[in-house]
Write an enzyme that holds these catalytic residues in place. Structure first.
Site, PDB file in Angstrom:
ATOM      1  N   ASP A  18       0.897  -1.207   0.191  1.00  0.00           N
ATOM      2  CA  ASP A  18       0.093  -0.086   0.151  1.00  0.00           C
ATOM      3  C   ASP A  18       0.756   1.036  -0.254  1.00  0.00           C
ATOM      4  O   ASP A  18       1.107   1.834   1.037  1.00  0.00           O
ATOM      5  CB  ASP A  18      -0.857  -0.096   1.215  1.00  0.00           C
ATOM      6  CG  ASP A  18      -1.763  -1.196   1.104  1.00  0.00           C
ATOM      7  OD1 ASP A  18      -2.399  -1.425  -0.126  1.00  0.00           O
ATOM      8  OD2 ASP A  18      -2.356  -1.724   2.128  1.00  0.00           O
ATOM      9  N   LYS A  40       0.158  -8.123  -2.625  1.00  0.00           N
ATOM     10  CA  LYS A  40      -0.990  -7.610  -3.052  1.00  0.00           C
ATOM     11  C   LYS A  40      -0.753  -6.099  -3.611  1.00  0.00           C
ATOM     12  O   LYS A  40      -0.225  -5.204  -2.868  1.00  0.00           O
ATOM     13  CB  LYS A  40      -1.895  -7.366  -1.934  1.00  0.00           C
ATOM     14  CG  LYS A  40      -3.530  -6.859  -2.151  1.00  0.00           C
ATOM     15  CD  LYS A  40      -4.361  -7.011  -1.113  1.00  0.00           C
ATOM     16  CE  LYS A  40      -4.422  -5.898   0.049  1.00  0.00           C
ATOM     17  NZ  LYS A  40      -5.052  -4.648  -0.513  1.00  0.00           N
ATOM     18  N   ASP A  67      -5.965  -6.277  -6.153  1.00  0.00           N
ATOM     19  CA  ASP A  67      -6.991  -5.952  -5.442  1.00  0.00           C
ATOM     20  C   ASP A  67      -7.739  -4.824  -5.767  1.00  0.00           C
ATOM     21  O   ASP A  67      -7.689  -3.756  -5.501  1.00  0.00           O
ATOM     22  CB  ASP A  67      -6.607  -5.590  -3.983  1.00  0.00           C
ATOM     23  CG  ASP A  67      -7.698  -5.701  -2.914  1.00  0.00           C
ATOM     24  OD1 ASP A  67      -9.090  -6.432  -3.260  1.00  0.00           O
ATOM     25  OD2 ASP A  67      -7.500  -5.275  -1.728  1.00  0.00           O
ATOM     26  N   LEU A  68      -8.457  -5.033  -7.073  1.00  0.00           N
ATOM     27  CA  LEU A  68      -9.269  -4.089  -7.786  1.00  0.00           C
ATOM     28  C   LEU A  68     -10.731  -4.154  -6.848  1.00  0.00           C
ATOM     29  O   LEU A  68     -11.204  -2.909  -7.415  1.00  0.00           O
ATOM     30  CB  LEU A  68      -9.399  -4.583  -9.302  1.00  0.00           C
ATOM     31  CG  LEU A  68      -8.319  -4.336  -9.839  1.00  0.00           C
ATOM     32  CD1 LEU A  68      -8.457  -4.786 -11.412  1.00  0.00           C
ATOM     33  CD2 LEU A  68      -7.509  -3.225  -9.970  1.00  0.00           C
ATOM     34  N   LYS A  69     -11.180  -4.888  -6.226  1.00  0.00           N
ATOM     35  CA  LYS A  69     -12.512  -4.590  -5.540  1.00  0.00           C
ATOM     36  C   LYS A  69     -13.613  -4.184  -6.734  1.00  0.00           C
ATOM     37  O   LYS A  69     -14.269  -3.205  -6.437  1.00  0.00           O
ATOM     38  CB  LYS A  69     -12.510  -3.435  -4.433  1.00  0.00           C
ATOM     39  CG  LYS A  69     -11.541  -4.023  -3.293  1.00  0.00           C
ATOM     40  CD  LYS A  69     -11.709  -3.218  -2.242  1.00  0.00           C
ATOM     41  CE  LYS A  69     -11.028  -3.854  -0.982  1.00  0.00           C
ATOM     42  NZ  LYS A  69      -9.687  -3.771  -0.955  1.00  0.00           N
ATOM     43  N   PRO A  74     -21.127  -6.099 -15.619  1.00  0.00           N
ATOM     44  CA  PRO A  74     -20.518  -7.125 -15.961  1.00  0.00           C
ATOM     45  C   PRO A  74     -19.500  -7.262 -17.096  1.00  0.00           C
ATOM     46  O   PRO A  74     -18.410  -7.702 -16.919  1.00  0.00           O
ATOM     47  CB  PRO A  74     -21.645  -8.263 -16.141  1.00  0.00           C
ATOM     48  CG  PRO A  74     -22.746  -7.849 -15.455  1.00  0.00           C
ATOM     49  CD  PRO A  74     -22.625  -6.358 -15.483  1.00  0.00           C
ATOM     50  N   ASN A  75     -20.125  -6.339 -18.080  1.00  0.00           N
ATOM     51  CA  ASN A  75     -18.911  -6.272 -19.221  1.00  0.00           C
ATOM     52  C   ASN A  75     -17.692  -5.840 -18.957  1.00  0.00           C
ATOM     53  O   ASN A  75     -16.535  -6.282 -19.275  1.00  0.00           O
ATOM     54  CB  ASN A  75     -19.874  -5.444 -20.366  1.00  0.00           C
ATOM     55  CG  ASN A  75     -19.004  -5.610 -21.638  1.00  0.00           C
ATOM     56  OD1 ASN A  75     -18.548  -6.325 -22.200  1.00  0.00           O
ATOM     57  ND2 ASN A  75     -18.648  -4.514 -22.135  1.00  0.00           N
ATOM     58  N   THR A 125     -13.664  -4.982   6.066  1.00  0.00           N
ATOM     59  CA  THR A 125     -13.649  -5.326   7.573  1.00  0.00           C
ATOM     60  C   THR A 125     -13.400  -4.307   8.331  1.00  0.00           C
ATOM     61  O   THR A 125     -13.844  -4.284   9.704  1.00  0.00           O
ATOM     62  CB  THR A 125     -12.060  -5.791   7.831  1.00  0.00           C
ATOM     63  OG1 THR A 125     -11.016  -4.904   7.200  1.00  0.00           O
ATOM     64  CG2 THR A 125     -11.623  -7.201   7.148  1.00  0.00           C
ATOM     65  N   GLY A 217      -0.341  -5.913   5.820  1.00  0.00           N
ATOM     66  CA  GLY A 217       0.281  -4.510   5.284  1.00  0.00           C
ATOM     67  C   GLY A 217       1.099  -3.938   6.241  1.00  0.00           C
ATOM     68  O   GLY A 217       2.368  -4.297   6.551  1.00  0.00           O
TER      69      GLY A 217
END
Ligand code: C5P
Length: 239
Positions: A18, A40, A67-69, A74-75, A125, A217
């Protein structure tokens, strides 16, 4: 402890890079050296450093959790997952709160990349029950129930695993298939202040409860000696 055990346990530790610049990330990877092989990369570093960094890590033999979240139509999700696969990424995240359409699109797009696993985020979290009330998710729902519900949905959509806090890892292991990965951020070593994690636990407790990997991290990256901090995390994973 044999060398193999140490390697085994090291491979369960994913270090979160990060950082807001490439130089800091490169420096951290150099400092951790061979003992760490899984990183990550989140939105901050990707935005700052671009995909070159990912290719660089993969070329060095590292595994990358991107980690794109993802929470998009959907496309667009499928497009991002394909690009991640082409870069050699090993894990990518989608939001399960986006529903089956988003998760299925991600899983489908990952099929062309055998090493790429799609992980679903259940509940970030830092969220608590009162956050759910704020966003209108009320009724039945404790945080744990919400996590279990979303994780089952993700598994049903074909996701390879889920992200979950230490507290939910045990209950999740109880309901998910043995092959479904559980990746657990929000861990801290004993005695560390839990920073902004609302639901924290040790790496050892997370793995004992069924986590496949832990994401660590600042415990490592903000330590005066990151390599020593990595070894402390690894030692914490010893049974
Ligand atoms: O707290 P730490 O620096 O170990 O965080 C590592 C990763 O864990 C972050 O990149 C973030 O994605 C995740 N995290 C989380 N929830 C938090 C804090 C961090 O999921 N409350």
């Amino acid at each position: 402890m044999g060398d193999n055990d140490a390697v085994e346990r090291s491979s369960q530790i994913i270090v979160a890079l990060d950082f807001d610049n490439r130089r800091a990330a490169d420096e951290m990877v150099d400092r951790l050296g061979d003992q760490c092989r899984f990183y990550k990369v989140g939105m901050e570093l990707l935005t700052a450093a671009g995909p070159d960094l990912i290719e660089h890590l993969v070329a060095k033999g590292k595994e990358v959790f991107l980690d794109l979240k993802l929470f998009e139509i959907p496309n667009s999700v499928a497009g991002a997952v394909r690009v991640a696969g082409a870069l050699g990424v090993s894990m990518v995240t989608v939001h399960s709160m986006g529903g089956i359409g988003i998760m299925s699109a991600a899983v489908e797009a990952a099929r062309d990349f055998p090493r790429l696993r799609v992980l679903a985020l259940t509940v970030v979290t830092s969220m608590t029950s009162s956050d759910f009330v704020d966003i209108g998710v009320t009724g039945s729902t404790s945080t744990e129930e919400q996590v279990l519900r979303l994780a089952r949905l993700a598994e049903g959509a074909g996701c390879h695993g889920v992200i979950a806090s230490p507290q939910e890892t045990g209950p999740l292991r109880g309901v998910l298939g043995a092959r479904t990965l559980i990746v657990t951020p929000g861990v801290a070593l004993p005695g560390e202040s839990p920073s902004e994690h609302a639901r924290t636990g040790t790496p050892r407790a997370a793995v004992a409860a069924g986590a496949s990997y832990v994401v660590v991290g600042r415990t490592i990256t903000r330590a005066a000696d990151p390599a020593a901090a990595f070894r402390l995390v690894r030692a914490n994973l010893e049974p």
